[in-house]
Design an enzyme around this catalytic site. Sequence first.
Site, PDB file in Angstrom:
ATOM      1  N   ASP A 183      -7.997  -3.302   4.291  1.00 23.06           N
ATOM      2  CA  ASP A 183      -8.141  -2.253   5.306  1.00 23.06           C
ATOM      3  C   ASP A 183      -7.865  -0.864   4.756  1.00 23.06           C
ATOM      4  O   ASP A 183      -8.209   0.143   5.390  1.00 23.06           O
ATOM      5  CB  ASP A 183      -7.189  -2.518   6.484  1.00 23.06           C
TER       6      ASP A 183
ATOM      7  N   ARG B  17     -12.879  -8.448  -2.936  1.00 24.56           N
ATOM      8  CA  ARG B  17     -12.238  -8.361  -1.614  1.00 24.56           C
ATOM      9  C   ARG B  17     -11.934  -6.902  -1.258  1.00 24.56           C
ATOM     10  O   ARG B  17     -11.442  -6.136  -2.076  1.00 24.56           O
ATOM     11  CB  ARG B  17     -10.933  -9.150  -1.639  1.00 24.56           C
TER      12      ARG B  17
ATOM     13  N   GLY C 187       0.011  -3.916   5.378  1.00 27.44           N
ATOM     14  CA  GLY C 187       0.150  -5.343   5.656  1.00 27.44           C
ATOM     15  C   GLY C 187      -1.193  -6.040   5.552  1.00 27.44           C
ATOM     16  O   GLY C 187      -2.061  -5.602   4.781  1.00 27.44           O
TER      17      GLY C 187
ATOM     18  N   THR D 231       0.872  -1.176   0.000  1.00 29.31           N
ATOM     19  CA  THR D 231       0.000   0.000   0.000  1.00 29.31           C
ATOM     20  C   THR D 231       0.903   1.218   0.000  1.00 29.31           C
ATOM     21  O   THR D 231       2.022   1.137   0.513  1.00 29.31           O
ATOM     22  CB  THR D 231      -0.829   0.033   1.312  1.00 29.31           C
TER      23      THR D 231
HETATM   24  N1  ASP Z   1      -3.222  -3.502   3.668  1.00 32.60           N
HETATM   25  C1  ASP Z   1      -3.320  -3.828   2.265  1.00 32.60           C
HETATM   26  C2  ASP Z   1      -4.540  -4.675   2.048  1.00 32.60           C
HETATM   27  O1  ASP Z   1      -4.907  -5.431   2.933  1.00 32.60           O
HETATM   28  C3  ASP Z   1      -2.141  -4.544   1.718  1.00 32.60           C
HETATM   29  C4  ASP Z   1      -0.786  -4.120   2.244  1.00 32.60           C
HETATM   30  O2  ASP Z   1      -0.621  -3.014   2.732  1.00 32.60           O
HETATM   31  O3  ASP Z   1       0.158  -4.924   2.178  1.00 32.60           O
HETATM   32  O4  ASP Z   1      -5.072  -4.632   0.951  1.00 32.60           O
END
Ligand code: ASP
Length: 311
Positions: free
Chosen positions: A198, A195, A219, A167
Amino acid sequence: MALVLVANSESRAGIEPARRVLEAKGSALDAVERGIRPVEADLSVRTVGRGGAPDLLGNMEFDAAIMDGRTRRAGAVSALRDRLHAISVARQVLERLPHVMLVGKGASRFADEVGIKAEPLLTEQARAAHNRWLETHVRAEDRDFWPDVPLASYAWASSKDYAKAGTTAFIAVDVKADMAVGTSTSGWAQCYPGRVGDTPIIGAGLYADSRYGACVCTGVGEMTIRTGAARTVVALLKAGARVRDACADALADLSELAEGVLGPVVVHAVDTSGACAVLCNQDIGRDSSWFYWTEGMAEAALRQAEVFGGG
Ligand code: ASP
């Protein structure tokens, strides 16, 4: 309070543009949007905007959000198809609508309405990586019918490789000591269609309240949604916690999740004194590095998140 900029490892392309906004006495909200746009356009970032990754069906759908800590107004989009600057669509949701979040077709319609056009964003490289993933993961009995097969097991298969997510996430504090946060992503590669991570969820992936502090998470979004991580951090700051302790507390909550998809999470936060903390729940090396800039620094410094085991 001094000007402050915090951004995660994916965000290099946006640091200077965001900093220039703050130095010119612009708003934290503008700095965040201005910072995220070049990252969305940066082909080398494989998890955001152009160059990002598709879902299981090969579609490019984006999540983004922005929140103004002064007013607590927010705008978010999810499953927004084929728009490069999802962050600007989110900003326009904040500016023009009585709503906080739009998804899918409604988000596309609104993007058209505010002049943000659909464009092909699946690069050849991302398409090739997607096809390779399908070749290695789609079972022989499903090949002839793909994608008209049950997809749930494939979503689990795609969730095993955490490196496929990422992100761009920014926190800014402006000359008026107002805070803003923003996020944008193409989400998990080969996720189940529709999907929502967050990144666009206010309170999970981001939260800002200029009276107390601001937080962005990256994450495994499924985890921070389940614990309301960003809101937790800001609520703890409101209760008087130090910024590092607030992040550690949010990670301790995450560490108690024992079921469902589990993996790395990085929590970034700033309090009203300008103190910053960035903590992650496992060692993911450079993926948890972050950029920090404040007044007086000639350029942003790249720092490494503290690994916090929780408990
Ligand atoms: N948080 C992001 C998501 O769940 C992905 C990421 O930041 O790695 O889509």
